[in-house]
Design a protein around this motif. Structure first.
Motif, PDB file in Angstrom:
ATOM      1  N   ASN A 114       0.865  -1.174   0.000  1.00  0.00           N
ATOM      2  CA  ASN A 114       0.000   0.000   0.000  1.00  0.00           C
ATOM      3  C   ASN A 114       0.902   1.225   0.000  1.00  0.00           C
ATOM      4  O   ASN A 114       2.058   1.152   0.434  1.00  0.00           O
ATOM      5  N   GLY A 115       0.379   2.344  -0.467  1.00  0.00           N
ATOM      6  CA  GLY A 115       1.182   3.551  -0.499  1.00  0.00           C
ATOM      7  C   GLY A 115       0.452   4.750   0.054  1.00  0.00           C
ATOM      8  O   GLY A 115      -0.782   4.801   0.067  1.00  0.00           O
ATOM      9  N   ARG A 116       1.238   5.689   0.522  1.00  0.00           N
ATOM     10  CA  ARG A 116       0.732   6.957   1.043  1.00  0.00           C
ATOM     11  C   ARG A 116       1.524   8.068   0.364  1.00  0.00           C
ATOM     12  O   ARG A 116       2.753   8.084   0.433  1.00  0.00           O
ATOM     13  N   ILE A 117       0.821   8.983  -0.298  1.00  0.00           N
ATOM     14  CA  ILE A 117       1.452  10.103  -0.988  1.00  0.00           C
ATOM     15  C   ILE A 117       1.017  11.380  -0.284  1.00  0.00           C
ATOM     16  O   ILE A 117      -0.167  11.722  -0.288  1.00  0.00           O
ATOM     17  N   GLU A 118       1.971  12.061   0.328  1.00  0.00           N
ATOM     18  CA  GLU A 118       1.697  13.318   1.017  1.00  0.00           C
ATOM     19  C   GLU A 118       2.116  14.462   0.107  1.00  0.00           C
ATOM     20  O   GLU A 118       3.265  14.524  -0.326  1.00  0.00           O
ATOM     21  N   VAL A 119       1.186  15.337  -0.178  1.00  0.00           N
ATOM     22  CA  VAL A 119       1.440  16.492  -1.036  1.00  0.00           C
ATOM     23  C   VAL A 119       1.814  17.663  -0.132  1.00  0.00           C
ATOM     24  O   VAL A 119       1.047  18.024   0.762  1.00  0.00           O
ATOM     25  N   ARG A 120       2.998  18.223  -0.371  1.00  0.00           N
ATOM     26  CA  ARG A 120       3.484  19.342   0.438  1.00  0.00           C
ATOM     27  C   ARG A 120       3.760  20.543  -0.454  1.00  0.00           C
ATOM     28  O   ARG A 120       4.122  20.390  -1.605  1.00  0.00           O
ATOM     29  N   ALA A 121       3.619  21.727   0.090  1.00  0.00           N
ATOM     30  CA  ALA A 121       3.895  22.958  -0.646  1.00  0.00           C
ATOM     31  C   ALA A 121       5.392  23.250  -0.536  1.00  0.00           C
ATOM     32  O   ALA A 121       5.800  24.264   0.002  1.00  0.00           O
ATOM     33  N   GLY A 122       6.208  22.344  -1.030  1.00  0.00           N
ATOM     34  CA  GLY A 122       7.663  22.478  -0.964  1.00  0.00           C
ATOM     35  C   GLY A 122       8.250  21.489   0.024  1.00  0.00           C
ATOM     36  O   GLY A 122       7.566  20.987   0.910  1.00  0.00           O
ATOM     37  N   ARG A 123       9.512  21.220  -0.138  1.00  0.00           N
ATOM     38  CA  ARG A 123      10.215  20.249   0.698  1.00  0.00           C
ATOM     39  C   ARG A 123      10.205  20.689   2.163  1.00  0.00           C
ATOM     40  O   ARG A 123      10.558  21.806   2.493  1.00  0.00           O
ATOM     41  N   GLY A 124       9.756  19.780   3.044  1.00  0.00           N
ATOM     42  CA  GLY A 124       9.724  20.065   4.470  1.00  0.00           C
ATOM     43  C   GLY A 124       8.571  20.944   4.924  1.00  0.00           C
ATOM     44  O   GLY A 124       8.484  21.302   6.091  1.00  0.00           O
ATOM     45  N   ARG A 125       7.668  21.307   4.033  1.00  0.00           N
ATOM     46  CA  ARG A 125       6.536  22.178   4.368  1.00  0.00           C
ATOM     47  C   ARG A 125       5.362  21.337   4.873  1.00  0.00           C
ATOM     48  O   ARG A 125       5.357  20.118   4.747  1.00  0.00           O
ATOM     49  N   PRO A 126       4.313  21.981   5.421  1.00  0.00           N
ATOM     50  CA  PRO A 126       3.140  21.244   5.928  1.00  0.00           C
ATOM     51  C   PRO A 126       2.432  20.454   4.812  1.00  0.00           C
ATOM     52  O   PRO A 126       2.478  20.821   3.649  1.00  0.00           O
ATOM     53  N   ILE A 127       1.747  19.391   5.215  1.00  0.00           N
ATOM     54  CA  ILE A 127       1.003  18.537   4.288  1.00  0.00           C
ATOM     55  C   ILE A 127      -0.231  19.289   3.787  1.00  0.00           C
ATOM     56  O   ILE A 127      -1.000  19.840   4.574  1.00  0.00           O
ATOM     57  N   GLN A 128      -0.441  19.287   2.461  1.00  0.00           N
ATOM     58  CA  GLN A 128      -1.598  19.918   1.839  1.00  0.00           C
ATOM     59  C   GLN A 128      -2.721  18.906   1.580  1.00  0.00           C
ATOM     60  O   GLN A 128      -3.884  19.241   1.652  1.00  0.00           O
ATOM     61  N   ALA A 129      -2.340  17.685   1.204  1.00  0.00           N
ATOM     62  CA  ALA A 129      -3.316  16.627   0.905  1.00  0.00           C
ATOM     63  C   ALA A 129      -2.615  15.279   1.032  1.00  0.00           C
ATOM     64  O   ALA A 129      -1.392  15.195   0.919  1.00  0.00           O
ATOM     65  N   VAL A 130      -3.395  14.220   1.250  1.00  0.00           N
ATOM     66  CA  VAL A 130      -2.851  12.861   1.347  1.00  0.00           C
ATOM     67  C   VAL A 130      -3.685  11.934   0.467  1.00  0.00           C
ATOM     68  O   VAL A 130      -4.911  11.900   0.571  1.00  0.00           O
ATOM     69  N   TRP A 131      -3.003  11.216  -0.410  1.00  0.00           N
ATOM     70  CA  TRP A 131      -3.624  10.188  -1.238  1.00  0.00           C
ATOM     71  C   TRP A 131      -3.082   8.847  -0.775  1.00  0.00           C
ATOM     72  O   TRP A 131      -1.907   8.735  -0.435  1.00  0.00           O
ATOM     73  N   THR A 132      -3.926   7.806  -0.767  1.00  0.00           N
ATOM     74  CA  THR A 132      -3.459   6.457  -0.470  1.00  0.00           C
ATOM     75  C   THR A 132      -3.855   5.536  -1.618  1.00  0.00           C
ATOM     76  O   THR A 132      -4.866   5.768  -2.288  1.00  0.00           O
ATOM     77  N   PHE A 133      -3.028   4.525  -1.850  1.00  0.00           N
ATOM     78  CA  PHE A 133      -3.388   3.495  -2.817  1.00  0.00           C
ATOM     79  C   PHE A 133      -3.163   2.137  -2.176  1.00  0.00           C
ATOM     80  O   PHE A 133      -2.413   2.007  -1.209  1.00  0.00           O
ATOM     81  N   GLU A 134      -3.856   1.109  -2.719  1.00  0.00           N
ATOM     82  CA  GLU A 134      -3.846  -0.220  -2.115  1.00  0.00           C
ATOM     83  C   GLU A 134      -3.282  -1.261  -3.068  1.00  0.00           C
ATOM     84  O   GLU A 134      -3.497  -1.190  -4.283  1.00  0.00           O
ATOM     85  N   ARG A 135      -2.581  -2.239  -2.482  1.00  0.00           N
ATOM     86  CA  ARG A 135      -2.084  -3.433  -3.180  1.00  0.00           C
ATOM     87  C   ARG A 135      -1.289  -3.084  -4.439  1.00  0.00           C
ATOM     88  O   ARG A 135      -1.558  -3.578  -5.519  1.00  0.00           O
ATOM     89  N   GLY A 136      -0.290  -2.237  -4.280  1.00  0.00           N
ATOM     90  CA  GLY A 136       0.531  -1.800  -5.400  1.00  0.00           C
ATOM     91  C   GLY A 136       1.523  -2.850  -5.878  1.00  0.00           C
ATOM     92  O   GLY A 136       2.037  -3.648  -5.104  1.00  0.00           O
ATOM     93  N   LEU A 137       1.751  -2.850  -7.184  1.00  0.00           N
ATOM     94  CA  LEU A 137       2.762  -3.686  -7.839  1.00  0.00           C
ATOM     95  C   LEU A 137       3.607  -2.791  -8.745  1.00  0.00           C
ATOM     96  O   LEU A 137       3.066  -1.910  -9.417  1.00  0.00           O
ATOM     97  N   PRO A 138       4.922  -3.015  -8.786  1.00  0.00           N
ATOM     98  CA  PRO A 138       5.747  -2.178  -9.663  1.00  0.00           C
ATOM     99  C   PRO A 138       5.526  -2.540 -11.123  1.00  0.00           C
ATOM    100  O   PRO A 138       5.486  -3.705 -11.492  1.00  0.00           O
ATOM    101  N   LEU A 139       5.337  -1.534 -11.962  1.00  0.00           N
ATOM    102  CA  LEU A 139       5.182  -1.746 -13.404  1.00  0.00           C
ATOM    103  C   LEU A 139       6.453  -1.405 -14.162  1.00  0.00           C
ATOM    104  O   LEU A 139       6.824  -2.086 -15.110  1.00  0.00           O
ATOM    105  N   LYS A 140       7.098  -0.315 -13.745  1.00  0.00           N
ATOM    106  CA  LYS A 140       8.236   0.177 -14.507  1.00  0.00           C
ATOM    107  C   LYS A 140       9.087   1.071 -13.620  1.00  0.00           C
ATOM    108  O   LYS A 140       8.554   1.867 -12.844  1.00  0.00           O
ATOM    109  N   VAL A 141      10.397   0.933 -13.738  1.00  0.00           N
ATOM    110  CA  VAL A 141      11.327   1.833 -13.061  1.00  0.00           C
ATOM    111  C   VAL A 141      12.357   2.271 -14.081  1.00  0.00           C
ATOM    112  O   VAL A 141      12.927   1.448 -14.785  1.00  0.00           O
ATOM    113  N   THR A 142      12.563   3.574 -14.166  1.00  0.00           N
ATOM    114  CA  THR A 142      13.557   4.130 -15.074  1.00  0.00           C
ATOM    115  C   THR A 142      14.567   4.908 -14.258  1.00  0.00           C
ATOM    116  O   THR A 142      14.197   5.829 -13.522  1.00  0.00           O
ATOM    117  N   GLY A 143      15.831   4.531 -14.372  1.00  0.00           N
ATOM    118  CA  GLY A 143      16.896   5.275 -13.703  1.00  0.00           C
ATOM    119  C   GLY A 143      17.337   6.433 -14.572  1.00  0.00           C
ATOM    120  O   GLY A 143      16.993   6.519 -15.747  1.00  0.00           O
TER     121      GLY A 143
END
Length: 170
Positions: A114-143
Motif C-alpha cells: 500500500n502507499g501513502r502520498i503526502e502532497v506538500r507545498a515544498g520540501r519540508g513544508r506542511p502537508i496539503q493533501a494525502v492520497w493512499t493506494f492499495e495493493r501496489g505492484l511495480p510496473l516500470k522503473v527508469t533510472g
C-alpha cells in the motif's frame, strides 16, 4: 506606477511529494517489516479514477436512455524525479530494489504494498493533501542517465499499478 492586475497575477506554487510504501495486509512472511521504504519525488501523476457508464434502453422511454455506473478504471501511479532513501543518511534503500529484483527473478507471489502520498507545498513544508493506494505492484522503473556533472537523482520515473485510490480527508 500602475497597480498589478489581480486577474493576470500568477501565483506559482511548487509541490513536493513524500511517498511511503507499506506491506499490504496478509502479504509476506510473518515477522517481516511492514514498511518497505520512504521517498520524495518532484512529480506525481495517475491520481485518477474513471467510471465506465453503461447505457440501458428502457422500454416505453423514447426520449433517452438510463445511465448506470459500471466498473471504475484506475491509472498507475507515476512518480518522477525522486529517490527512496534510508532515514537520515541519504543512501538508496535496498528494499525497493529487492522487491523489483524478486519480481524479475520470478519470485511468486509478488508482495504487494500500500502507499501513502503526502502532497506538500515544498520540501519540508506542511502537508496539503494525502492520497493512499492499495495493493501496489511495480510496473516500470527508469533510472537517470548517469552524469557526474548533473547530479541526477536515483529514480527518474516509477510506475505502480494498484487496486484502489483514495483522497484522505481530515
Amino acid at each position: 506606477m500602475a497597480a498589478p492586475d489581480p486577474f493576470h497575477a500568477r501565483v506559482v506554487q511548487t509541490f513536493w511529494f513524500d511517498v511511503a510504501l507499506y506491506r499490504s495486509a496478509g502479504e509476506g512472511p510473518a515477522g517481516a517489516s511492514d514498511r518497505l521504504c520512504d521517498g520524495a519525488f518532484q512529480e506525481c501523476a495517475g491520481l485518477e479514477l474513471a467510471a465506465e457508464i453503461k447505457e440501458y434502453a428502457e422500454g416505453g422511454r423514447n426520449d433517452g436512455v438510463v445511465q448506470r455506473v459500471g466498473r471504475v478504471k484506475l491509472q498507475p501511479i507515476v512518480l518522477k524525479r525522486g529517490m527512496f532513501t534510508t532515514d537520515g543518511d541519504g543512501q538508496v534503500q535496498p528494499e525497493l530494489w529487492q522487491w523489483l529484483q524478486g519480481m524479475v527473478a520470478g519470485v511468486r507471489p509478488v508482495p504487494r504494498y500500500n502507499g501513502r502520498i503526502e502532497v506538500r507545498a515544498g520540501r519540508g513544508r506542511p502537508i496539503q493533501a494525502v492520497w493512499t493506494f492499495e495493493r501496489g505492484l511495480p510496473l516500470k522503473v527508469t533510472g537517470p542517465a548517469l552524469n557526474a556533472k548533473t547530479g541526477d537523482l536515483a529514480i527518474e520515473e516509477m510506475h505502480i499499478a494498484h487496486e484502489g485510490l483514495r483522497l484522505v480527508t481530515r
